[in-house]
Enzyme design. Structure first.
Site, PDB file in Angstrom:
ATOM      1  N   GLY A   1      -9.002  21.205  -4.541  1.00 34.00           N
ATOM      2  CA  GLY A   1      -8.220  22.445  -4.440  1.00 34.00           C
ATOM      3  C   GLY A   1      -9.044  23.667  -4.118  1.00 34.00           C
ATOM      4  O   GLY A   1      -8.576  24.795  -4.220  1.00 34.00           O
TER       5      GLY A   1
ATOM      6  N   HIS B   1      -7.179  10.975 -13.438  1.00 37.26           N
ATOM      7  CA  HIS B   1      -7.420  12.114 -12.537  1.00 37.26           C
ATOM      8  C   HIS B   1      -8.189  13.200 -13.305  1.00 37.26           C
ATOM      9  O   HIS B   1      -7.949  13.410 -14.494  1.00 37.26           O
ATOM     10  CB  HIS B   1      -6.088  12.658 -12.012  1.00 37.26           C
ATOM     11  CG  HIS B   1      -6.267  13.621 -10.885  1.00 37.26           C
ATOM     12  ND1 HIS B   1      -6.635  14.935 -11.092  1.00 37.26           N
ATOM     13  CD2 HIS B   1      -6.181  13.455  -9.539  1.00 37.26           C
ATOM     14  CE1 HIS B   1      -6.750  15.536  -9.914  1.00 37.26           C
ATOM     15  NE2 HIS B   1      -6.474  14.664  -8.959  1.00 37.26           N
TER      16      HIS B   1
ATOM     17  N   SER C   1      -9.971  18.349  -1.095  1.00 38.28           N
ATOM     18  CA  SER C   1      -9.789  19.174   0.110  1.00 38.28           C
ATOM     19  C   SER C   1      -9.794  18.357   1.408  1.00 38.28           C
ATOM     20  O   SER C   1     -10.344  18.792   2.420  1.00 38.28           O
ATOM     21  CB  SER C   1     -10.841  20.291   0.156  1.00 38.28           C
ATOM     22  OG  SER C   1     -10.683  21.146  -0.972  1.00 38.28           O
TER      23      SER C   1
ATOM     24  N   LYS D   1       1.003  16.014  -7.383  1.00 40.80           N
ATOM     25  CA  LYS D   1       0.719  16.726  -8.648  1.00 40.80           C
ATOM     26  C   LYS D   1       2.026  17.272  -9.231  1.00 40.80           C
ATOM     27  O   LYS D   1       3.084  16.663  -9.048  1.00 40.80           O
ATOM     28  CB  LYS D   1      -0.344  17.805  -8.426  1.00 40.80           C
ATOM     29  CG  LYS D   1      -1.605  17.217  -7.757  1.00 40.80           C
ATOM     30  CD  LYS D   1      -2.793  18.127  -7.777  1.00 40.80           C
ATOM     31  CE  LYS D   1      -3.976  17.442  -7.108  1.00 40.80           C
ATOM     32  NZ  LYS D   1      -5.197  18.228  -7.119  1.00 40.80           N
TER      33      LYS D   1
ATOM     34  N   GLU E   1     -13.454  11.622  -6.455  1.00 40.06           N
ATOM     35  CA  GLU E   1     -13.006  13.006  -6.257  1.00 40.06           C
ATOM     36  C   GLU E   1     -13.970  13.952  -6.971  1.00 40.06           C
ATOM     37  O   GLU E   1     -13.834  14.185  -8.181  1.00 40.06           O
ATOM     38  CB  GLU E   1     -11.604  13.191  -6.863  1.00 40.06           C
ATOM     39  CG  GLU E   1     -10.542  12.340  -6.209  1.00 40.06           C
ATOM     40  CD  GLU E   1      -9.157  12.969  -6.340  1.00 40.06           C
ATOM     41  OE1 GLU E   1      -8.512  13.158  -5.299  1.00 40.06           O
ATOM     42  OE2 GLU E   1      -8.736  13.306  -7.463  1.00 40.06           O
TER      43      GLU E   1
ATOM     44  N   ASN F   1      -1.102  12.891  -3.407  1.00 41.93           N
ATOM     45  CA  ASN F   1      -0.861  13.192  -4.822  1.00 41.93           C
ATOM     46  C   ASN F   1      -0.151  14.545  -4.884  1.00 41.93           C
ATOM     47  O   ASN F   1      -0.772  15.584  -4.671  1.00 41.93           O
ATOM     48  CB  ASN F   1      -2.205  13.238  -5.561  1.00 41.93           C
ATOM     49  CG  ASN F   1      -2.046  13.651  -7.014  1.00 41.93           C
ATOM     50  OD1 ASN F   1      -0.931  13.757  -7.524  1.00 41.93           O
ATOM     51  ND2 ASN F   1      -3.165  13.888  -7.684  1.00 41.93           N
TER      52      ASN F   1
ATOM     53  N   GLU G   1      -7.862  16.280 -13.407  1.00 36.31           N
ATOM     54  CA  GLU G   1      -7.012  17.290 -14.063  1.00 36.31           C
ATOM     55  C   GLU G   1      -6.504  16.763 -15.407  1.00 36.31           C
ATOM     56  O   GLU G   1      -6.344  17.528 -16.361  1.00 36.31           O
ATOM     57  CB  GLU G   1      -5.855  17.678 -13.131  1.00 36.31           C
ATOM     58  CG  GLU G   1      -6.367  18.553 -11.988  1.00 36.31           C
ATOM     59  CD  GLU G   1      -5.581  18.431 -10.694  1.00 36.31           C
ATOM     60  OE1 GLU G   1      -4.472  17.879 -10.688  1.00 36.31           O
ATOM     61  OE2 GLU G   1      -6.109  18.892  -9.659  1.00 36.31           O
TER      62      GLU G   1
HETATM   63  P1  13P Z   1      -6.817  18.707  -2.938  1.00 35.76           P
HETATM   64  O1  13P Z   1      -6.642  17.807  -1.727  1.00 35.76           O
HETATM   65  O2  13P Z   1      -5.762  19.734  -3.072  1.00 35.76           O
HETATM   66  O3  13P Z   1      -8.209  19.223  -3.016  1.00 35.76           O
HETATM   67  O4  13P Z   1      -6.622  17.740  -4.224  1.00 35.76           O
HETATM   68  C1  13P Z   1      -7.338  16.561  -4.321  1.00 35.76           C
HETATM   69  C2  13P Z   1      -6.818  15.772  -5.460  1.00 35.76           C
HETATM   70  O5  13P Z   1      -7.001  16.131  -6.597  1.00 35.76           O
HETATM   71  C3  13P Z   1      -6.036  14.572  -5.147  1.00 35.76           C
HETATM   72  O6  13P Z   1      -5.823  13.813  -6.289  1.00 35.76           O
END
Ligand code: 13P
Length: 248
Positions: free
Chosen positions: A172, A94, A212, A11, A166, A9, A96
């Site tokens: 992150g 997601h 992560s 982002k 997740e 992803n 976010e």
């Molecule tokens: P990270 O791997 O940067 O923690 O992000 C995970 C994520 O949100 C994937 O959709």
């Protein structure tokens, strides 16, 4: 046998030219053919990345979509637009999007239904906050996200859905859930799916872990019986790391 699925992803990273550089680097490598590989790229890069992926086994995903086919929804992108590009998957719900754009289970549900109607496979994200986990409510929260998100989705369609667990506190932050905790939640998700759709779907539905994921923790996660893949954020932005994760 469930085919493992690793999705990157990206982002809100990479202009079109940066996307082309990254996808070319990924494409040049030998990727494990027994793992389904997906890249979820920004809208603006979808068409160009699609062209580069022609003739490869790498699948293309969008990171979000609206549920309506068209209309007065300024700034939104519809499933028909994604379909025309040849998108295979779409990330839906997601954390976010839930956190910064007020996405709720009801809109997640509409998007899942619309994606399935348009032959786009949804990667449905669920996960609890740190506070919810510390108060012992993680299964209640994730169970509700699953049941509300999949409301009125029938058994025939649900087989095309990927669930991504997740935990929000692991995204992150560099804090991965322990492989046992991740597996425990993925097992709970599988049981929730089994109660609603029966044994056959329980065995076939693929559940990813995200938060992560790095080259040095992917193997331990993938060794767990209820984890079928990974949704990778930060580490998917470096070809070298992403390839190591796919080739775990
Ligand atoms: P990270 O791997 O940067 O923690 O992000 C995970 C994520 O949100 C994937 O959709």
């Amino acid at each position: 046998m469930r085919v493992p699925i690793v999705a990157g992803n990206w982002k809100m990273n990479n202009t079109i030219s940066e996307s082309l550089t990254l996808i070319s680097e990924i494409k040049e490598q030998n990727l494990n053919e027994n793992v389904e590989t997906v890249v979820a790229v920004p809208y603006t890069s979808l068409s160009e990345v699609k062209k580069v992926l022609e003739g490869t086994n790498i699948k293309l995903a969008a990171q979000n979509m609206h549920w309506e086919d068209k209309g007065a929804f300024t700034g939104e992108v519809s499933p028909l637009m994604l379909k025309e590009i040849g998108v295979d998957y779409c990330i839906i719900g997601h954390s976010e999007r839930r956190k910064y754009f007020n996405e709720i289970d009801e809109t997640v549900n509409k998007k899942i239904e619309s994606a399935l109607n348009n032959n786009i496979k949804p990667i449905v994200c669920v996960g609890e906050t740190l506070e919810e986990r510390e108060s012992g409510r993680e299964e209640e929260i994730v169970g509700r996200q699953i049941l509300k998100g999949l409301q009125d989705i029938d058994k025939k369609s649900v087989k095309d859905i990927i669930i991504a667990y997740e935990p929000i506190w692991a995204i992150g932050t560099g804090k991965t859930a322990s492989s046992n905790d991740a597996n425990k939640m993925c097992s709970f998700i599988r049981k929730t799916i089994a109660d609603k759709y029966g044994e056959e779907i329980k065995e076939s539905i693929r559940i990813q872990y995200g938060g992560s994921v790095k080259p040095n923790n992917i193997r331990e996660l993938m060794n767990k019986d209820n984890i079928d893949g990974a949704l990778v954020g930060g580490a998917s932005l470096r070809a070298e790391d992403f390839i190591k994760i796919v080739n775990y």
